[in-house]
Design an enzyme around this catalytic site. Structure first.
Site, short mmCIF file in Angstrom:
data_model
loop_
_atom_site.label_atom_id
_atom_site.label_comp_id
_atom_site.label_asym_id
_atom_site.label_seq_id
_atom_site.Cartn_x
_atom_site.Cartn_y
_atom_site.Cartn_z
CD GLU A 47 -2.59 1.21 2.68
OE1 GLU A 47 -2.47 0.24 3.49
OE2 GLU A 47 -3.39 2.13 2.87
CE LYS A 135 -7.34 2.48 3.11
NZ LYS A 135 -6.16 2.64 3.99
CB CYS A 169 -5.37 -0.81 4.25
SG CYS A 169 -5.29 -0.42 5.98
#
Lengths: 338, 338, 338, 338, 338, 338
Positions: A47, A135, A169
């Site tokens: 990430e 995200k 995540c």
């Protein structure tokens, strides 16, 4: 007799060159080529790998606030634009290595805001950008760094090695988002994480369950960095707890590790992936097939991107005066002017 | 200053009295009272506990087919009707013990078909039936025993000890079904399983992940039986592999066990549940709150039950199809014609 | 341990007393008692047994037309009213025998028209009328005798020996009508026929398939009469082909005969019925349970009786549902905006 | 003077090349051409003919479970995708032979799940795919192999030789599904079966009744295979009871056989079909015409396919898309999609 | 002659009773009554006044993270539910005082998530709740405390003293949100703030500009608290910089202060408001009237609330109920015509 | 390591040569070159600078009306056409100085009407015209001088020194128009004013708030003239109140002045602009990024210019508006209207 494909996947656990976009991109290119040489057909990076995941506290208590704004601007200046020469460089490396690449980065929007996004870039082995994913919900104080993505990039990319996608995540735990990818046929899922000491349980549990629940392979790539890699000039160095031990590996569609998780060292973790294993697990529990109940529950997905501005179409236009069958409308059916 | 409630939950790991509805109901009543005496406010029994989970092979290869049909009829005769005197008995025990009860059973439909369902019954501590839930997708060859439920019973029950619901076996992995319960505010989730040797990974992984992903408590109750409990007169006894070791316990909203998993013995597993733990976990990752994106993904749920017959409304009756606000009524809300 | 019920059923194959309501009712009462004495719990009589099925040609070629109108009036005079003293007599016999009775008759409507119906009467063993069913579509030239029933009497009667219903002659082949009864839980189906030489294939095939398709027991009762039973005074005697050989028996839920078909003699055919056989067949193919797809196909049924007169509702309500052009409004204009 | 068409139909009773998609397709092409040369205008192949019907036990009792999953994957790899080169090959054969073809196959879904379906493919004599139909309810332990179809493919195909459709195995007994086809005007019905010893009664009864009840021609095609055709390397060979005797033929709209049923040998059964016979039978009993009662019973059919994902259209936007009377606006008044 | 109304408005600058919902509500009630006695017709309280604005750092750097989660739960337990007894208490005070009240609070969602919202409650002088508004975008690290509101509560409340609405803190700078209220006719705008030392410029500039740009009155209410009001037991007391000096007052529609801003003390600031001043300013610059260009720019507003679950209405059913123009069909057109 | 650009901006506060287009253009060219020499990269001139802002009363009371019509004609004769030799002259100056120029002027339409517009001209440092913007709503009695612009020129110009745009006088308070520029990425905003005594509050408040709300730099340029600069021959000289004190300067994205405001003298005000300051302010409050809610509010903008004449398209042309799939084309794919 036919047989489903096999290939080698690579989970890259590596450190960035601290907050340096150009240098980190170069390092990534080097690692892509190494993975290709070692036989991998797909490599996944952690990430926000480029230019460096913001491990530091992003919202310092007043009166240290100014420090975090300064570092925000520093990250912004090193963030990646898509497209950009750095993206071209990554694509060229993927092409040279002949492998698919999924790499996390802090992206900055081109041209409107100064908002950054936590983005996953998907590159075809031919050197083309397949797409990117932002995200959807940054976690906790990450919301002081990154904006929110939308549903326009919840895509699955069909490739020679299966259908690829990925989530970032904590978004791997967003139930409906997960299903959006599975329902589009995902087979190989990149789960990328920053790696923080307190996250070990999360990464392990959620990655294995994703594989089990979706009957897919999950390639876990977590960040890795040690305090000595951070220049002393970095203003928040001492305010940060550098417990970034990694945690990367590959999980099979039965929820068991094929490789890893590897902690506490940089390493490219390789594993052989046999798509037949997906079929065997789906025989009993195909969450998007015979074990789904689309008559009772289905997913409502907004794929249209948001826009600050939309085009106003004047009502005076002639087509307003006709219904969909081309018949002229009686006047009182027309929308009032104001 | 206010504080969120605490209570004790019990996961019952017990054997049925083999294929005997009345005797197993009596045993369940006994266990309910024991749990109540030990301070539990909620007790969860395993999947299809009454009269006995069909651990045997349900679809024997021809020419043994007749055997499995015979045992089907045997199970049917011992299956539970809702309502029925046996359900009343369970309710009375819950009332006497003063605790909430969630218990798995093979239910048979009253009055139309000879189809059975794998059903979870929810009982209020006042002795009323809260509701029932029928397994939506029976797993693999279970499809030779049970029919499919529908969306009409995907409900969450608000109680003094929090909002209760539950899912059965592999249905705990049905992504969208899981979200239906979470989005209705589930706090305490009963995950019931038959327990089979090969399932250990499933039960552990999926129960802990459910808790983590939903930020709820999960009470895991798995079946337990040993070969000696099965009468020799049972025709499929020797054709069955009795590896039913249990596996029950309680998981907190961070995905960690509070108690159990307990294997290889009958036991009521107790654990203290503090609803404040849900809030602390939701601070970071509230999958139905700040960490959801209902603007991008939401769940489309059909709660209307299926029916083989629907009422045909002649023209003059059109107004019957709308409520007083002009909204179309779901079929089951409509007043019967006669 | 519980077990599903068993009982003895009787298919009555007998001749009426030609076109004589009172005498045929008396004969029927006699047969009811005989069946009861022989242990039957249910007896089924043929189609239009009282006063006599109209085996004669009902629509003679002009200039013989007057003859058929005359016989129409004769049948009308002997037809049964419900309720009436003859119905009471049948009920009393059922009560005395302690058995359920299903008997075919030509019914005449009370008080409005001179229309007759081909009706099946259902009598409880306590001597109460359970209900009646009027043939929905008379077959071919039967349409010169009987009117059409409606959906108000497509009912299934729960009794001690299972859920009873029945259909008349070719109506047993009306796909959707058949499903109306099955979907209401029918277990014991009375299929009544007049018996005509050309019908053998029909009766056999359709009765066995009804049982197989619905997983029910079918009690087949066909008429029986010989030319010598017809008084010479009957004007159409010579114009009629008296090939009425019967054909009665009982079929199990696997489509195999338990008893009969018996032809060419009067006889009460008995058979033992075990409801468990229904369950065993439904294990594999439950047409109203696990083998149905109510999400894809369901039955729209109008149970409201037809009536010549209905209450007129003044326009004030109707206008609400239409715009100024008399077009029905889309739903979303009716509902309030928020 | 017009006359209703006549033609020759062929019911193919043949064995597959065991679990070999390509070889079985080639064999099918050969048989199609043979049927064409012999004057047939339509040829029907058995259920799941390509690559081979799963006659083996599909859900072996634990601990043999792994075996059945392995064979599941083997079947998956040999299953047919639609469209695919093999489908093209079948179409080319139909075109060369100049005949309509209906052929059963195990289909695998393209691109999302690893779920297979039991599918009937309809091919036009011009070499185009007319459509396909997926079995709605797999029978008993077949549910461990195939998923369920939906109502989107309950279609009837008008051709030169009449209106064609078909159902698979036990689905021929689904009352309402049967009516869906009849009500769409079906004239020639393909009833395909795997053939198993225990099924003889089913196939005979249900096929003849379908013809009688619907007044259609039924072409029955059942599978045929002998143990020696199964390679010894097939892991479940010894666990399977290979009683697959066939049972194919053609039934007329009066429920009588025109040809067959043929058992215990491979053969193409031919029969001449005269559509005028349908009219003659419908004169008395037209189940979708004068002998129907749509005022009382009709079929509610969901033809929309199910989907795991649906497009979210926020209501806020929808208002924009409709004028003040709630009518949809022509598209060019809407804001650009992307 | 009519005249536009005049009244007295009050901006309340007061401290809460630290993190104590019940006590702070009581204090608010006391202040409401005081304002009423002093002639005010409307009183505005600061942002998140009940139970206390979270002045502390909400996202402490690891390893202090656990502290912030603990305090999150503490705030959650003291947060207000709407409706609730505390809301009733506020309403009763408003009724007793006979004044309109706008008060900020941390609201917790009832029944689904553990997400909190930063909410403004609007109370009618009759003691009814007019509505509530949830902050749309929490600022910076506030995103670790509160979720995001939606467009469903962007409302303007017509009252005797004019049309009231309000926005919270930085949301007063959200250009389009501001316009949503103005375009709905807002006349009296409550701008509530927490007050932090660094914010002085913001509050002054943005409040005066809001008044000038919108030609409305702005009532500015900012929080006030001193370190000694915080109990030493509060775990984050020493980590917090308590520079909360207030800053409340009232601005006229020309952008000039009518009263205040008052700093560094608790005080209720009063000012006389004459709605005629709005008209005089709009003569030259009416941003929602003659000075707007709705032909060129207008606001697209989504007022529909978000929902995690939506009702599934199968298209198959909907089509049945509507014709192709979306108009509702009379019932007899819905059933297939044949 | 990368860094965002810095440059020097200039706000020109200067007087025109009264109502003399050519002379004022020459003066402007001179000032452009001076600014360039002093290091500026961008220079902004006041509203309607060329030939002179109409400070005089434009709508005299009858019977003085003729006077104002005369002066209207005088202004018209000195107004600027675009393009024209004077515009070329300005461009040449910008090129020679190597700076970007934004300059206000009274523009007269070429060729159709005698309508004038209050226009802002944007010139590239290369000497090309970037574009122009016509004031959308003239303020109050200005409506007796200028017509209204449309949305076709609400553009933002990307340059080496950032993205430039600007608005005129009270239009800086048009909420939605402001957002049109911000949402297109504006970074440097020219706010031009005539300067009138009563406007001081406006200019200060609105300029600082624009910067704060949009996180942009605002370059404020206000007109300057003294009575002695007006020839006595000007018919309205004595009827005019010459209170034109200027008020120019530069505001940073935090709403604080970087330079100015300067009053009561001619002066070129310079300030250094660092685009990084924008990023730091957007970290907390990015009104077109993370602090926007495009899912709830977005801007509907009509960019198509108005035209007196449009091509009439007979119905047959409808297909022009749709692509080959019948989908409506987005506007920009269509052939231009004019």
């Amino acid at each position: 007799m036919e047989r489903l494909p096999k290939f080698t996947a690579a989970a890259v656990q590596a450190a960035p060159i601290f907050l340096d976009r150009k240098a980190t991109v170069e390092k990534a290119c080097h690692l892509i080529k190494e993975a290709g040489k070692n036989g991998a057909a797909l490599a996944v990076f952690p990430e926000a790998y480029i230019p460096t995941f913001p491990y530091w506290p992003r919202a310092l208590p007043h009166p240290d606030r100014e420090l975090s704004l300064d570092v925000y601007a520093q990250l912004y200046e090193e963030a990646v634009e898509i497209p950009s020469p750095e993206v071209d460089q990554l694509c060229a490396a993927a092409k040279e290595a002949g492998i698919y690449v999924i790499v996390g980065m802090t992206e900055r929007e081109i041209g409107v805001s100064a908002t950054m996004f936590n983005t996953l870039l998907f590159i075809h082995k031919s050197g083309e950008v397949l797409g990117k994913h932002r995200k959807l919900v940054p976690t906790f104080e990450e919301r002081c760094i990154w904006g929110q993505g939308d549903g326009s990039d919840l895509r699955v990319y069909p490739t020679e090695v299966g259908k690829l996608s990925g989530l970032i995540c904590g978004n791997n735990l967003m139930t409906l988002v997960k299903y959006a990818l599975l329902a589009k046929g995902e087979q190989i899922h990149a789960a990328v994480w920053p790696s923080l000491g307190r996250m070990k349980n999360y990464v392990d549990l959620c990655s294995r369950n994703y594989a089990l629940e979706g009957q897919v392979f999950v390639i876990v790539s977590s960040g890795y960095i040690t305090e000595d890699m951070v220049p002393d000039t970095f203003s928040l160095k001492k305010k940060t707890h550098w417990d970034v031990a990694g945690g990367s590996g590959i999980v099979g569609p039965n929820g068991e590790y094929v490789a890893g998780l590897v902690y506490d060292r940089k390493e490219i973790i390789y594993a052989d992936i046999d798509l037949r294993d997906i079929v065997k697990n789906k025989a009993i529990h195909d969450v998007v097939g015979h074990y789904a109940r689309p008559d009772v529950v289905s997913l409502l997905l907004r794929e249209e991107p948001y826009s600050l501005i939309q085009e106003m179409k004047p009502k005076g236009k002639k087509e307003l005066l006709e219904d969909s069958n081309g018949r002229s409308l009686p006047f009182n059916n027309r929308a009032p002017n104001r």
